[in-house]
Design a protein around this motif. Structure first.
Motif, PDB file in Angstrom:
ATOM      1  N   THR A  73       0.986  -1.396   0.216  1.00 24.80           N
ATOM      2  CA  THR A  73      -0.062   0.096   0.487  1.00 24.80           C
ATOM      3  C   THR A  73       0.934   1.572   0.177  1.00 24.80           C
ATOM      4  N   MET A  74       2.353   1.045  -0.176  1.00 23.68           N
ATOM      5  CA  MET A  74       2.922   2.528   0.281  1.00 23.68           C
ATOM      6  C   MET A  74       2.698   2.972  -1.639  1.00 23.68           C
ATOM      7  N   GLN A  75       3.022   4.609  -0.960  1.00 19.91           N
ATOM      8  CA  GLN A  75       2.416   5.985  -2.124  1.00 19.91           C
ATOM      9  C   GLN A  75       3.310   6.280  -2.160  1.00 19.91           C
ATOM     10  N   THR A  76       3.959   7.428  -2.701  1.00 20.05           N
ATOM     11  CA  THR A  76       5.225   8.262  -3.273  1.00 20.05           C
ATOM     12  C   THR A  76       4.401   9.109  -3.800  1.00 20.05           C
ATOM     13  N   GLU A  77       5.271  10.276  -3.396  1.00 14.71           N
ATOM     14  CA  GLU A  77       5.140  11.507  -4.147  1.00 14.71           C
ATOM     15  C   GLU A  77       6.690  11.940  -4.607  1.00 14.71           C
ATOM     16  N   THR A  78       6.537  12.465  -5.739  1.00 11.92           N
ATOM     17  CA  THR A  78       7.596  13.355  -6.168  1.00 11.92           C
ATOM     18  C   THR A  78       7.362  14.789  -6.435  1.00 11.92           C
ATOM     19  N   ALA A  79       8.493  15.906  -6.271  1.00 16.57           N
ATOM     20  CA  ALA A  79       8.361  16.607  -7.048  1.00 16.57           C
ATOM     21  C   ALA A  79       8.688  16.634  -8.245  1.00 16.57           C
ATOM     22  N   GLN A 119      21.911   3.746  -5.468  1.00 17.15           N
ATOM     23  CA  GLN A 119      20.968   3.908  -6.755  1.00 17.15           C
ATOM     24  C   GLN A 119      22.074   5.702  -7.347  1.00 17.15           C
ATOM     25  N   LEU A 120      22.119   6.109  -6.495  1.00 22.13           N
ATOM     26  CA  LEU A 120      22.582   7.149  -6.847  1.00 22.13           C
ATOM     27  C   LEU A 120      24.455   6.958  -7.383  1.00 22.13           C
ATOM     28  N   THR A 121      24.996   6.373  -6.733  1.00 24.02           N
ATOM     29  CA  THR A 121      26.345   5.852  -7.890  1.00 24.02           C
ATOM     30  C   THR A 121      25.783   4.739  -8.794  1.00 24.02           C
ATOM     31  N   VAL A 180      13.762   3.643  -1.841  1.00 17.09           N
ATOM     32  CA  VAL A 180      14.199   4.170  -2.543  1.00 17.09           C
ATOM     33  C   VAL A 180      14.430   4.192  -3.576  1.00 17.09           C
ATOM     34  N   GLN A 181      14.146   2.401  -4.445  1.00 12.87           N
ATOM     35  CA  GLN A 181      14.383   2.948  -5.910  1.00 12.87           C
ATOM     36  C   GLN A 181      13.242   3.844  -6.161  1.00 12.87           C
ATOM     37  N   LYS A 182      11.824   2.855  -5.431  1.00 13.14           N
ATOM     38  CA  LYS A 182      10.653   3.692  -6.247  1.00 13.14           C
ATOM     39  C   LYS A 182      10.888   5.382  -6.092  1.00 13.14           C
ATOM     40  N   LEU A 183      11.083   6.133  -5.517  1.00 14.96           N
ATOM     41  CA  LEU A 183      11.646   7.753  -5.231  1.00 14.96           C
ATOM     42  C   LEU A 183      12.406   8.120  -6.226  1.00 14.96           C
TER      43      LEU A 183
END
Length: 190
Positions: free
Chosen positions: A21-27, A71-73, A180-183
């Motif tokens: 049920t995780m929900q994400t919001e990104t700018a 992720q960033l690497t 983290v992967q989803k965001l």
């Protein structure tokens, strides 16, 4: 023996469903000009085991950092010492405890009310207006800021990422990697 295997499988399934049920919001990512920002650092040091700090919080801190660094690497960014960084990453999380199963408030609004800015970065804060501690959701917000101007370039928020049943190190690590992967899925490569 079959009962033990059944319990292990059930625990695994329950751990996996904690994120369903995780929900994400990104700018909007357009303010982050990836070619101008290659090197990053964390805004705060990694958590250490201290009296009064939960083991779960320390495990989560280290898991979040490891997942984000990976992720960033993979996207071409470099983790460097603070003085060499062009952008800074930090995160905040809080636990929202509710008395009923009604719809939770907007994740960004819940996070905005959870901290004094910079006071508890990386430490959990409990919104005390909600009680008792029976229904709990973890809200997480990552923020990417310009090192010099301190202006926020991007943020991503996730809600309902784990509950009180997510206690093992393996579960927490698996959940944080997925979050983290989803965001950061749409975060640009260098």
């Amino acid at each position: 023996m079959n009962k033990i295997i059944g319990l292990i499988v059930l625990a695994g399934v329950l751990g996996l469903t904690a994120c369903t049920t995780m929900q994400t919001e990104t700018a909007d990512i357009s303010r982050f000009k990836s070619k101008q920002y290659r090197n990053y650092s964390w805004a705060t040091a990694a958590m250490e085991h201290k009296q009064g700090r939960s083991e779960r919080a320390v495990i989560m801190d280290h898991a979040l950092r490891e997942a984000l660094n990976t992720q960033l690497t993979a996207k071409g960014y470099h983790l460097v010492a603070s003085g060499q960084a062009q952008f800074v990453v930090d995160y905040r999380y809080t636990r929202k405890v509710t008395t009923d199963k009604s719809e939770p408030s907007d994740a960004s609004k819940a996070l905005d009310g959870a901290w004094d800015v910079g006071a508890t970065m990386g430490d959990p804060g409990l919104q005390t207006e909600f009680a008792p501690d029976k229904i709990s959701e973890l809200f997480l917000r990552f923020s990417v800021r310009d090192k010099l101007s301190k202006k926020e370039l991007w943020h991503g928020t996730a809600s309902k990422i784990m509950d009180a049943s997510s206690t093992s190190k393996a579960q927490i690590k698996m959940i944080t990697q997925r979050v983290v992967q989803k965001l950061f899925n749409q975060f640009p490569s260098y």
